[in-house]
Design a protein around this motif. Structure first.
Motif, short mmCIF file in Angstrom:
data_model
loop_
_atom_site.label_atom_id
_atom_site.label_comp_id
_atom_site.label_asym_id
_atom_site.label_seq_id
_atom_site.Cartn_x
_atom_site.Cartn_y
_atom_site.Cartn_z
N ASP A 258 -2.69 -4.14 1.84
CA ASP A 258 -2.88 -3.05 1.66
C ASP A 258 -4.24 -2.87 2.44
O ASP A 258 -3.93 -1.52 2.88
CB ASP A 258 -3.91 -3.62 -0.13
CG ASP A 258 -3.12 -2.87 -1.18
OD1 ASP A 258 -2.08 -2.80 -1.25
OD2 ASP A 258 -3.91 -3.38 -2.42
N ALA A 259 -4.23 -3.34 3.18
CA ALA A 259 -5.40 -2.98 4.29
C ALA A 259 -4.52 -2.52 5.44
O ALA A 259 -4.92 -1.71 6.47
CB ALA A 259 -5.96 -4.10 4.90
N LEU A 260 -4.10 -3.20 5.61
CA LEU A 260 -2.83 -3.04 6.52
C LEU A 260 -1.28 -1.73 6.75
O LEU A 260 -0.89 -0.53 7.68
CB LEU A 260 -2.10 -3.50 7.74
CG LEU A 260 -2.68 -5.08 7.83
CD1 LEU A 260 -2.25 -6.22 8.50
CD2 LEU A 260 -3.54 -4.77 8.78
N LEU A 261 -0.63 -1.63 5.37
CA LEU A 261 0.12 -1.08 5.07
C LEU A 261 -0.28 0.65 4.04
O LEU A 261 0.22 1.06 3.65
CB LEU A 261 1.61 -1.60 4.41
CG LEU A 261 1.97 -2.33 5.34
CD1 LEU A 261 2.67 -3.43 4.37
CD2 LEU A 261 2.22 -2.41 6.59
N GLY A 262 -1.48 -0.21 3.20
CA GLY A 262 -1.79 0.99 1.93
C GLY A 262 -3.22 1.64 2.53
O GLY A 262 -3.12 2.25 3.12
N LEU A 263 -3.72 2.15 1.68
CA LEU A 263 -4.96 2.33 1.48
C LEU A 263 -6.40 1.06 0.73
O LEU A 263 -7.29 1.74 1.15
CB LEU A 263 -5.76 3.27 0.30
CG LEU A 263 -4.42 4.34 0.66
CD1 LEU A 263 -4.92 5.93 -0.36
CD2 LEU A 263 -4.49 5.23 2.50
N ASP A 264 -5.87 -0.01 1.52
CA ASP A 264 -6.92 -0.92 1.93
C ASP A 264 -8.06 -0.87 0.30
O ASP A 264 -6.83 -1.42 -0.37
CB ASP A 264 -8.36 -0.57 3.17
CG ASP A 264 -8.98 -1.85 3.29
OD1 ASP A 264 -9.02 -2.31 3.15
OD2 ASP A 264 -9.30 -1.64 4.65
N VAL A 265 -8.60 -0.73 -0.09
CA VAL A 265 -9.60 -1.60 -1.46
C VAL A 265 -9.04 0.22 -1.93
O VAL A 265 -9.51 -0.28 -2.90
CB VAL A 265 -11.07 -1.59 -1.47
CG1 VAL A 265 -11.13 -2.94 0.44
CG2 VAL A 265 -11.27 -0.38 -0.34
N LEU A 266 -8.70 0.57 -1.78
CA LEU A 266 -8.65 2.11 -2.21
C LEU A 266 -7.44 1.95 -3.04
O LEU A 266 -7.29 2.66 -3.98
CB LEU A 266 -8.59 3.43 -1.61
CG LEU A 266 -10.01 3.59 -0.81
CD1 LEU A 266 -10.27 4.51 0.00
CD2 LEU A 266 -11.25 3.54 -1.96
N GLN A 267 -6.22 1.22 -2.68
CA GLN A 267 -4.76 0.95 -3.27
C GLN A 267 -4.67 0.78 -4.68
O GLN A 267 -4.38 1.34 -4.84
CB GLN A 267 -4.06 0.02 -2.63
CG GLN A 267 -2.34 0.18 -2.60
CD GLN A 267 -1.76 1.79 -2.23
OE1 GLN A 267 -2.21 2.08 -0.96
NE2 GLN A 267 -1.47 2.07 -2.92
N PRO A 268 -5.45 0.20 -5.63
CA PRO A 268 -5.46 -0.14 -6.71
C PRO A 268 -5.76 1.55 -7.44
O PRO A 268 -5.66 1.74 -8.27
CB PRO A 268 -6.63 -0.83 -6.86
CG PRO A 268 -6.49 -2.44 -5.62
CD PRO A 268 -6.50 -1.56 -4.66
N LEU A 269 -7.07 2.35 -7.02
CA LEU A 269 -7.47 3.78 -7.47
C LEU A 269 -6.40 4.25 -7.09
O LEU A 269 -5.99 4.94 -8.21
CB LEU A 269 -8.42 3.54 -6.70
CG LEU A 269 -10.05 2.94 -6.55
CD1 LEU A 269 -10.74 3.70 -5.73
CD2 LEU A 269 -10.09 2.15 -8.06
N VAL A 270 -5.20 4.43 -5.94
CA VAL A 270 -4.08 5.31 -5.72
C VAL A 270 -2.98 4.45 -6.51
O VAL A 270 -2.26 5.96 -7.29
CB VAL A 270 -3.60 4.70 -4.55
CG1 VAL A 270 -2.85 5.82 -3.98
CG2 VAL A 270 -4.98 5.72 -3.24
N ASP A 271 -2.91 4.04 -6.94
CA ASP A 271 -1.30 3.30 -7.95
C ASP A 271 -1.84 3.52 -9.36
O ASP A 271 -1.15 3.59 -10.55
CB ASP A 271 -1.69 1.68 -7.51
CG ASP A 271 -0.74 1.41 -6.28
OD1 ASP A 271 -0.75 2.50 -5.71
OD2 ASP A 271 -1.50 0.20 -6.33
#
Length: 399
Positions: A77-90
């Protein structure tokens, strides 16, 4: 290579306990150090490298399977997604994500705002994410250009404000786009619109009326504009113009999407809304859709609508009449034109104003539909066709 014992000892010196997930920052930095990708990481290479590093750590310090899986996900998530925000994005029920510095994250769900327990590892981690987002669409944000609009790959709208303009640290705001487009049926089910309002607006679009959707921030203007665009005749050639492309016009084969561009580091290469509107008029459009009118481009938009092109747009206002006054002000910003001429231009260009509002309970509703009439007695004649009072719509007789 990472030494878990050294990480554990370092945390002990700081009076902090240690658990395997504390290895995440070190593993993330190690993957970056190994130059697995730079600004555009290869997912397979990233995952393989993460597994290799975790295996090496596991040989020195036992890491439970659950923690290993968590480390892989969070580093990806940190390198390919939105880091700690990825669960909120999902989370498909979350519509907005607001980051006020590395330690303060909020999100909107069901029309209400909540504080998230998530935090970034550091301000640097947050800024790394910001640079990755804006870099993906060839935009720049830095101390000399601290404010920028951008978008995610799925069309979600992004706004960034950096220090020193922001005294709260790096501010990142994401307006998410639903994977499943919102339909008019959804607005009716949610109470945003009634069957009668929906039918009236659909017919207005099919009749090529020029519509202007207005309302406050996050009131649903762009959502409604997207829905109304679904009623456009597929035979039409449509040009969309936005600061940051977020409109998704489905079922229209002949669509051209134009997006503004900021100036480069030398102050050159800027392409404004005015530039794009003027250019669009030379592209043989049947209909022009301007995502949001904020300034002097209002004059060019009105001129375009007065030359036989149908169009739609949005703007910030507190009512339909307020929107009319704001358009007058915006036109003034673009040219030294007498107020009488501006009002005549507006009366000739626009057919309908639609006002949407977000209530205190978080629900969005179409509050007013106003017909734009002729220029009479020094002003533009406005006729309120529909006004919502509570849960009841009041329509003018004969509308």
């Amino acid at each position: 290579m990472i030494d878990p014992a050294a990480v554990k000892e370092d945390r002990k010196k700081k009076g902090q306990s240690f658990e395997p997930l504390d290895l995440i920052p070190s593993i993330t930095e190690e993957v970056r150090r190994l130059s697995v990708g730079g600004s555009s990481f290869d997912p397979d290479a990233v995952t393989e490298t993460i597994y290799e590093i975790i295996s090496a750590c596991h040989r020195q310090y036992w890491i439970p399977l659950h923690d290993r899986r968590q480390i892989v996900k969070r580093v990806r998530d940190a390198l390919l997604g939105l880091d700690v925000l990825q669960p909120l994005v999902d989370d498909q029920e979350i519509t907005d994500i607001m980051v006020n510095g590395a330690d303060h994250i909020f999100y909107e769900k069901g029309g209400k705002i909540y504080a998230s327990p998530l935090t970034f590892e550091s301000e640097e981690s947050l800024q790394n994410l910001v640079q990755r987002i804006v870099g993906a669409i060839n935009r720049t944000v830095n101390e000399s250009n601290p404010i920028v609009d951008a978008r995610l790959s799925d069309g979600s709208r992004v706004n960034v404000v950096l220090p020193p303009v922001s005294l709260s640290g790096t501010v990142l705001t994401i307006r998410k786009f639903r994977k499943q487009p919102i339909r008019m049926e959804d607005l009716i089910r949610w109470g945003t619109a009634t069957q009668r309002t929906a039918a009236y607006l659909e017919q207005a679009v099919r009749d090529r009326k020029n519509l202007f959707v207005c309302g406050g921030t996050a009131s649903g203007k762009t959502t409604l504009l997207n829905i109304l665009s679904s009623y456009i005749d597929p035979a039409e050639r449509v040009i969309t113009i936005e600061d940051s492309a977020e409109l998704r016009l489905e079922g229209l084969p002949n669509v051209v999407t134009l997006e503004t561009r900021n100036a480069n580091m030398e102050g050159k290469g800027q392409i404004t809304m005015r530039d794009l509107i003027k250019t669009s008029l030379r592209m043989n459009p049947d209909r022009i859709i301007v995502g949001e009118v904020r300034g002097a481009e209002a004059l060019d938009m009105l001129s375009g609508l007065n030359t036989g092109h149908a169009g739609m747009s949005t703007g910030h206002a507190n009512s339909c009449r307020d929107m009319l006054r704001r358009i007058e002000t915006m036109v003034w910003m673009g040219a030294d034109i007498p107020l009488e001429a501006i009002r005549q231009e507006i009366a000739s260009a626009l057919d309908l104003l639609v006002f949407v509002e977000k209530d205190r309970d978080g629900k969005r509703r179409i509050k007013e539909i106003t017909k734009v009439g002729s220029y009479t007695n020094g002003d533009v004649a406005l006729t309120t066709l529909m006004k919502r009072e509570g849960d009841r719509e009041v329509w003018q007789q004969g509308s």
